[in-house]
Design a protein around this motif. Structure first.
Motif, PDB file in Angstrom:
ATOM      1  N   ASP A 136       0.949  -1.150  -0.021  1.00  0.00           N
ATOM      2  CA  ASP A 136      -0.198  -0.114   0.181  1.00  0.00           C
ATOM      3  C   ASP A 136       1.011   1.278   0.089  1.00  0.00           C
ATOM      4  OD1 ASP A 136      -2.091  -1.306  -0.076  1.00  0.00           O
ATOM      5  OD2 ASP A 136      -2.741  -1.377   2.263  1.00  0.00           O
ATOM      6  N   THR A 137       1.787   1.028   0.846  1.00  0.00           N
ATOM      7  CA  THR A 137       2.628   2.444   0.867  1.00  0.00           C
ATOM      8  C   THR A 137       3.539   2.433  -0.587  1.00  0.00           C
ATOM      9  OG1 THR A 137       3.289   2.241   3.235  1.00  0.00           O
ATOM     10  CG2 THR A 137       4.733   3.491   2.086  1.00  0.00           C
ATOM     11  N   SER A 138       4.005   1.432  -1.106  1.00  0.00           N
ATOM     12  CA  SER A 138       4.777   1.390  -2.445  1.00  0.00           C
ATOM     13  C   SER A 138       3.958   2.039  -3.257  1.00  0.00           C
ATOM     14  CB  SER A 138       5.086   0.238  -2.920  1.00  0.00           C
ATOM     15  OG  SER A 138       5.748   0.094  -3.951  1.00  0.00           O
ATOM     16  N   LEU A 139       2.577   1.604  -3.315  1.00  0.00           N
ATOM     17  CA  LEU A 139       1.712   2.246  -4.494  1.00  0.00           C
ATOM     18  C   LEU A 139       1.282   3.560  -4.145  1.00  0.00           C
ATOM     19  CD1 LEU A 139      -0.571   1.788  -6.483  1.00  0.00           C
ATOM     20  CD2 LEU A 139      -2.100   1.001  -4.803  1.00  0.00           C
ATOM     21  N   ALA A 140       0.983   4.138  -2.933  1.00  0.00           N
ATOM     22  CA  ALA A 140       0.892   5.427  -2.512  1.00  0.00           C
ATOM     23  C   ALA A 140       2.251   6.415  -2.962  1.00  0.00           C
ATOM     24  CB  ALA A 140       0.788   5.529  -1.362  1.00  0.00           C
ATOM     25  N   LEU A 141       3.396   5.874  -2.929  1.00  0.00           N
ATOM     26  CA  LEU A 141       4.540   6.672  -3.189  1.00  0.00           C
ATOM     27  C   LEU A 141       4.830   6.918  -4.819  1.00  0.00           C
ATOM     28  CD1 LEU A 141       6.864   5.453  -0.271  1.00  0.00           C
ATOM     29  CD2 LEU A 141       5.818   7.771  -0.594  1.00  0.00           C
ATOM     30  N   SER A 142       4.631   5.525  -5.246  1.00  0.00           N
ATOM     31  CA  SER A 142       5.014   5.330  -6.693  1.00  0.00           C
ATOM     32  C   SER A 142       4.033   5.461  -7.552  1.00  0.00           C
ATOM     33  CB  SER A 142       5.784   3.975  -6.978  1.00  0.00           C
ATOM     34  OG  SER A 142       4.795   3.063  -6.810  1.00  0.00           O
ATOM     35  N   GLY A 143       2.787   5.198  -7.400  1.00  0.00           N
ATOM     36  CA  GLY A 143       1.603   5.291  -8.165  1.00  0.00           C
ATOM     37  C   GLY A 143       1.626   3.979  -9.107  1.00  0.00           C
ATOM     38  N   TYR A 144       2.292   2.975  -8.654  1.00  0.00           N
ATOM     39  CA  TYR A 144       2.182   1.597  -9.239  1.00  0.00           C
ATOM     40  C   TYR A 144       2.249   0.671  -8.238  1.00  0.00           C
ATOM     41  CZ  TYR A 144       4.615   4.719 -12.723  1.00  0.00           C
ATOM     42  OH  TYR A 144       4.783   5.925 -13.573  1.00  0.00           O
ATOM     43  N   GLY A 145       1.523  -0.473  -8.807  1.00  0.00           N
ATOM     44  CA  GLY A 145       1.270  -1.652  -7.857  1.00  0.00           C
ATOM     45  C   GLY A 145       2.145  -2.735  -7.810  1.00  0.00           C
ATOM     46  N   HIS A 146       1.885  -3.800  -7.100  1.00  0.00           N
ATOM     47  CA  HIS A 146       3.013  -4.924  -7.022  1.00  0.00           C
ATOM     48  C   HIS A 146       3.303  -5.680  -8.372  1.00  0.00           C
ATOM     49  CE1 HIS A 146       5.119  -8.267  -5.168  1.00  0.00           C
ATOM     50  NE2 HIS A 146       4.143  -8.945  -5.718  1.00  0.00           N
ATOM     51  N   ASN A 147       4.583  -5.757  -8.684  1.00  0.00           N
ATOM     52  CA  ASN A 147       5.199  -6.319  -9.792  1.00  0.00           C
ATOM     53  C   ASN A 147       5.015  -5.293 -11.011  1.00  0.00           C
ATOM     54  OD1 ASN A 147       6.067  -8.565  -8.993  1.00  0.00           O
ATOM     55  ND2 ASN A 147       4.335 -10.024  -9.223  1.00  0.00           N
TER      56      ASN A 147
END
Length: 206
Positions: A136-147
């Motif tokens: 969730d944090t990765s998505l919020a920061l990058s705008g991109y999901g897992h993989n």
């Protein structure tokens, strides 16, 4: 200005619009940001939906990559002791995007050492406790999901670290996530490093 606006509108409604048909917003944003950064050799490629169900050898073939070592991923990492690191540098990086090969093992300790070096090199290991962010944090920061994470056109700006092992590839061209699970981005190493001011460093345990 009115004449220029009219020309732009004509392009948008003409051949340019037709060229973009079938291209997703993410796909367009990633390639636009790469080209604007001077990564003119960047290439996007769609892969099969079950791409990640296959071993690296097959993924290499899908992308026509020279070797498994040319397949990379981007990981968003967080310094869990950022408040302590700020004692060394008030602008110490809390988050970093790290690009590593699938064939190498990421070293959180080495990533922390890199940031410590940016901060003057006088900090302790405990002040740079690097860990992977949750999805969730990765998505919020990058705008991109897992993989699908790619350090191009991210929501939040952050330093980029790229493994020095990628610099040793021949040819110096690598593949990574492209913003969508079935979209990959290939980049010439030097163009990417220069275009995105990426820091080349030893961040793996070999």
């Amino acid at each position: 200005l009115e004449e220029l606006d009219a020309r732009v509108r004509a392009l948008e409604e003409g051949p340019f619009k037709k060229a973009l048909e079938g291209v997703t917003d993410v796909e367009a944003r990633v390639v636009r940001c790469a080209k604007e950064a001077g990564v003119t050799g960047a290439v996007q490629k769609r892969v099969r939906p079950d791409y990640y169900d296959f071993p690296l050898e097959d993924r290499q073939k899908f992308l026509a990559a020279p070797s498994k070592d040319h397949l990379c991923k981007t990981i968003i990492m967080e310094n869990k002791n950022h408040d302590k690191a700020m004692k060394n540098n008030k602008d110490s990086a809390k988050y970093v995007a790290v690009i590593v090969q699938y064939t190498k093992r990421l070293s959180a300790e080495k990533v922390g050492a890199v940031i410590n070096g940016w901060d003057g090199g006088k900090g302790t290991k405990k002040q740079y406790h690097m860990r992977l962010t949750d999805d969730d944090t990765s998505l919020a920061l990058s705008g991109y999901g897992h993989n699908a994470v790619v350090p191009v056109g991210m929501v939040e700006s952050m330093p980029i670290i790229i493994s020095h092992r990628i610099a040793e590839l021949s040819p110096q061209y690598f593949w990574m996530g492209g913003g969508e699970v079935d979209l990959k981005l290939g980049c010439p190493f030097q163009q990417f490093v220069q275009g995105f001011n990426a820091h080349v460093a030893d961040v793996t345990d070999d």
